[in-house]
Write an enzyme that holds these catalytic residues in place. Structure first.
Site, PDB file in Angstrom:
ATOM      1  N   GLY A 156       0.855  -1.189   0.000  1.00  0.00           N
ATOM      2  CA  GLY A 156       0.000   0.000   0.000  1.00  0.00           C
ATOM      3  C   GLY A 156       0.888   1.235   0.000  1.00  0.00           C
ATOM      4  N   ARG A 157       0.334   2.325   0.550  1.00  0.00           N
ATOM      5  CA  ARG A 157       1.084   3.593   0.514  1.00  0.00           C
ATOM      6  C   ARG A 157       2.450   3.466   1.187  1.00  0.00           C
ATOM      7  NH1 ARG A 157      -4.393   5.731   1.440  1.00  0.00           N
ATOM      8  NH2 ARG A 157      -4.135   4.727   3.452  1.00  0.00           N
ATOM      9  N   ILE A 158       2.474   2.871   2.398  1.00  0.00           N
ATOM     10  CA  ILE A 158       3.733   2.848   3.154  1.00  0.00           C
ATOM     11  C   ILE A 158       4.709   1.843   2.529  1.00  0.00           C
ATOM     12  CG2 ILE A 158       4.774   2.501   5.431  1.00  0.00           C
ATOM     13  CD1 ILE A 158       2.017   3.313   6.648  1.00  0.00           C
ATOM     14  N   THR A 237       6.742  -2.491  11.106  1.00  0.00           N
ATOM     15  CA  THR A 237       6.145  -1.203  11.496  1.00  0.00           C
ATOM     16  C   THR A 237       4.632  -1.249  11.267  1.00  0.00           C
ATOM     17  OG1 THR A 237       6.654  -0.341   9.288  1.00  0.00           O
ATOM     18  CG2 THR A 237       8.170   0.260  11.052  1.00  0.00           C
ATOM     19  N   SER A 238       4.062  -2.455  11.162  1.00  0.00           N
ATOM     20  CA  SER A 238       2.625  -2.554  10.872  1.00  0.00           C
ATOM     21  C   SER A 238       1.845  -2.683  12.183  1.00  0.00           C
ATOM     22  CB  SER A 238       2.359  -3.718   9.917  1.00  0.00           C
ATOM     23  OG  SER A 238       2.727  -4.963  10.466  1.00  0.00           O
ATOM     24  N   ARG A 239       1.598  -3.900  12.619  1.00  0.00           N
ATOM     25  CA  ARG A 239       0.975  -4.151  13.912  1.00  0.00           C
ATOM     26  C   ARG A 239       1.660  -5.371  14.518  1.00  0.00           C
ATOM     27  NH1 ARG A 239      -0.519   0.308  13.814  1.00  0.00           N
ATOM     28  NH2 ARG A 239      -2.642   1.135  13.999  1.00  0.00           N
ATOM     29  N   GLU A 268       1.672  -4.818  23.433  1.00  0.00           N
ATOM     30  CA  GLU A 268       2.164  -3.448  23.581  1.00  0.00           C
ATOM     31  C   GLU A 268       1.548  -2.856  24.833  1.00  0.00           C
ATOM     32  OE1 GLU A 268       1.690  -0.692  20.268  1.00  0.00           O
ATOM     33  OE2 GLU A 268       2.702  -2.127  18.983  1.00  0.00           O
ATOM     34  N   HIS A 287       6.568   2.030  19.222  1.00  0.00           N
ATOM     35  CA  HIS A 287       5.488   2.403  18.299  1.00  0.00           C
ATOM     36  C   HIS A 287       5.541   3.910  17.958  1.00  0.00           C
ATOM     37  CE1 HIS A 287       1.217   1.026  16.945  1.00  0.00           C
ATOM     38  NE2 HIS A 287       1.722   1.897  16.105  1.00  0.00           N
ATOM     39  N   ALA A 289       6.588   5.087  14.718  1.00  0.00           N
ATOM     40  CA  ALA A 289       6.883   5.264  13.287  1.00  0.00           C
ATOM     41  C   ALA A 289       6.347   6.586  12.736  1.00  0.00           C
ATOM     42  CB  ALA A 289       6.363   4.082  12.478  1.00  0.00           C
TER      43      ALA A 289
HETATM   44  C1  GLV Z   1      -0.036   4.031  13.946  1.00  0.00           C
HETATM   45  O1  GLV Z   1       0.333   2.912  14.155  1.00  0.00           O
HETATM   46  C2  GLV Z   1      -1.120   4.320  13.069  1.00  0.00           C
HETATM   47  O2  GLV Z   1      -1.864   3.400  12.680  1.00  0.00           O
HETATM   48  O3  GLV Z   1      -1.279   5.502  12.724  1.00  0.00           O
END
Ligand code: GLV
Length: 331
Positions: A156-158, A237-239, A268, A287, A289
């Site tokens: 996706g975007r990221i 960096t997702s979940r 978390e 968390h 990012a």
């Molecule tokens: C952070 O994890 C977000 O989903 O913005």
């Protein structure tokens, strides 16, 4: 009369001020999220809820809020904390903050990749602990980033921004996503679409950029780690729950996985005595990012924009459940 809303944490003034000026807001000021019973108590009777990813929004909360609730605005791009179908059934639009945090998040993902590959935290500890005696031919040898293969899971975007960064560093980029990018996008991003098996088998680095859904929970489990290249590095960096943390711990212990860079964990927050933190090649950050000053300002403005639009009965600028607008008589 100004509409009553609940804001579950202090967000940057860029957005908070817009909310405070236009509403009768109950702002939870604590550094920690409101405990569940407090959240359920405070949400009663509000027309709008500005929530964070640390707040679970489900039928119980929607019942506690009451039928006057018009909008939920989540201060995050991810919304796995929200039971979206439950909101849609009740005709409540849910907003998130996509787009504005894309590059900032990819920057952090790439920073983790570089830090783990080149063992930056181990090097820093080496100096701080006064173990630096001389230049060493074999000291803290890491992994080359240039020329390596990066497997991006979730394009996706990221994920696409991650591909741009990788391309700039001379990496070969593979990706896996249920939706294939257009040939033009693939060419522009220098990225090849592959099945998950091939991505795992060929990547030196695997970076996760997918949503958390029942399909992606524990996507990287013992079996997946076993199918990866020995010594590969994992970035998340997702979940947190996209990785099975016990399987990752075993894979790091055996050397099957060469390192991990985690912005998100399961659970978390991660406590300092968590077994993953016993591995010097596992770098964990809390968390953060999207945590740049400018990006958090823009997220706050967007979250405020969604909240205030919903209160006015207007379509949210960025709804995650646009289908809510297609149902004539929500239950
Ligand atoms: C952070 O994890 C977000 O989903 O913005």
């Amino acid at each position: 009369m100004a509409p009553r809303v609940l804001v579950t944490r202090r967000i940057p003034d860029a957005g908070l001020k817009l909310v405070l000026d236009a509403t009768d807001a109950d702002l939870w000021e604590d550094e920690l999220p409101p405990p569940r019973d407090e959240l359920l108590r405070r949400v009663a009777g509000v027309e709008g809820l500005l929530s964070l990813l640390t707040d679970r929004v489900d039928d119980e909360l929607l019942d506690a809020a009451g039928g006057q609730l018009k909008v939920i605005s989540n201060f995050a791009v991810g919304f796995d904390n929200i039971d979206v179908p439950a909101c849609t059934r009740r005709g409540i639009p849910v907003g998130n903050t996509p787009g504005v945090l894309t590059e900032t998040t990819a920057d952090l993902a790439f920073a983790l990749l570089m830090a783990v590959a080149r063992r930056l935290t181990e090097g820093y500890d080496h100096v701080r602990q006064d173990r630096w005696k001389t230049w060493g031919p074999m000291l803290l040898l890491g992994r080359d980033i240039h020329g390596a293969t990066l497997g991006i899971v979730g394009f996706g975007r990221i994920g696409r921004e991650m591909a741009k960064r990788a391309s700039g560093f001379g990496m070969r980029v593979l990706y896996h996503d249920v939706h294939r990018a257009s040939p033009d996008d693939e060419a522009a991003l220098n990225a090849e679409s592959v099945e998950m098996d091939r991505l795992l088998a060929e990547s030196d680095f695997v970076s996760l950029h997918t949503n958390l859904t029942p399909e992606t929970e524990h996507l990287l489990d013992a079996d997946a780690f076993g199918r990866m290249k020995r010594g590969a590095i994992v970035i998340n960096t997702s979940r947190g729950p996209v990785i099975d943390p016990d399987a990752l711990e075993r894979a790091l212990a055996s050397g099957q996985i060469g390192g991990a860079g985690l912005d998100v964990t399961d659970p978390e927050p991660m406590r300092a005595d968590h077994p993953l933190l016993h591995h010097p090649n596992c770098l964990v950050v809390p968390h953060i990012a999207s945590a740049s000053v400018a990006t958090r300002d823009r997220m706050a403005e967007m979250a405020a924009g969604n909240l205030l639009s919903g209160l006015r009965g207007e379509r949210l600028p960025t709804p995650v459940n646009p289908e809510v607008y297609d149902q004539p008589n929500p239950a």
